[in-house]
Motif scaffolding. Sequence first.
Motif, PDB file in Angstrom:
ATOM      1  N   HIS A   1       0.817  -1.210   0.000  1.00 44.84           N
ATOM      2  CA  HIS A   1       0.000   0.000   0.000  1.00 44.84           C
ATOM      3  C   HIS A   1       0.857   1.269   0.000  1.00 44.84           C
TER       4      HIS A   1
ATOM      5  N   ALA B   1     -10.739  -2.932  -2.015  1.00 48.26           N
ATOM      6  CA  ALA B   1      -9.492  -2.945  -1.242  1.00 48.26           C
ATOM      7  C   ALA B   1      -9.692  -3.588   0.125  1.00 48.26           C
TER       8      ALA B   1
ATOM      9  N   ILE C   1      -7.439  -0.336  -7.772  1.00 47.77           N
ATOM     10  CA  ILE C   1      -6.540  -0.343  -6.618  1.00 47.77           C
ATOM     11  C   ILE C   1      -5.206   0.270  -7.030  1.00 47.77           C
TER      12      ILE C   1
END
Length: 380
Positions: free
Chosen positions: A29, A329, A356
Amino acid sequence: MQDPNNFTNFANRSSSKWRRFPEEVLPMHVAEMDFDVAKPIRDRLSQMVANSDLGYQGPFPEIGPAFGGFALNRWGWKVEPGGIKLASDVAAAAVEILKAVTTPGEKVLINSPVYTAFFGWLKEAECEPVDAPLQLDGDTWKLDLAAIREQFENGVKVYLLCSPQNPVGRIHSAQELTEIALMAQEFDVLVISDEIHAPLSWGPFTPYLSLGQHAIETGVTITSSSKGWNTAGLKAGFLITQSDQVRNKLSRLPDAMQWRSSILGAHAMVAAYESGTPWLDETVIILQENLEHLRHEVATRLPRAKMFQMEATYLAWIDLEAYRISDLAKTILSEAKVSVIAGPDHSPQDDFKGFIRFNFASSKPRITEAVRRISELCEG
């Protein structure tokens, strides 16, 4: 330099990337690279610690020549060293600029999909985002110049530009940026160009302030070595101005900005710009190889997914809309044990629900495992 195929070497790190989620989650991330920091930076920091050189950051003339030399060699941009002002990081610089040039409730132009933190910066400065979304041309995301002009005509006076564009990895062309500069001058708009990802470009990057008088009289650049050389925790960045017109607009910037930066971070920036280019060049090659590996894995395991043309950054924008997974997500995190950034976080209107953002600045085995887990969820 670094072993790009090491799967386990970074699990003992203590940054947020490794502590935010349980150990079984693959962290893809936050924008942080799983690579060793360049030796010139580590050597500079070790020397400073050994000398107990850990006081307040004061006047720092070294940054001008260091960045100026790098910018000239890398992009042909002649930077005015006197136009550089330190800040604790790019985020702090952006917020202080916004506070200095706007009033509460004022609209600031952005282009979605864009870096999620932009919305936090605008909220902190009590500004409202107005969007001129990127347009998809084939597999390339591009600025919508007509929409940008329309917002300038509607009275927007500040434009927060992401260059290169996070999360799509697009380098805006010199022609596009020149048209923006001309429009900004026509409508008296301040362009805040966030160029923190610029060193991580493999296409021809054009700094906004390198485009001549139109850009110089309308733009301020915010940047740092922290993204390119993976040193975000050192907390140092800077802004660059090259005209009295812009400096007058920024006259309300607090003098304390420089004092709030880190002495370690400031010296790390100098080490990066003066001696870190070989490390950077190698890293950019590894990122391109990792991107091709990611494309192969996605094409093989997620055949209905879409990826896009990229020229910079290590953050892939992946379209998984065809799989029709709700709360994408969050579901990937809870069921596949992979953390990614949600598409809607990149828009003021919660668009891009099927997208994403995926960090591929990691080892190839880690990339493969993350895609495998996501594919098991999506393909069933």
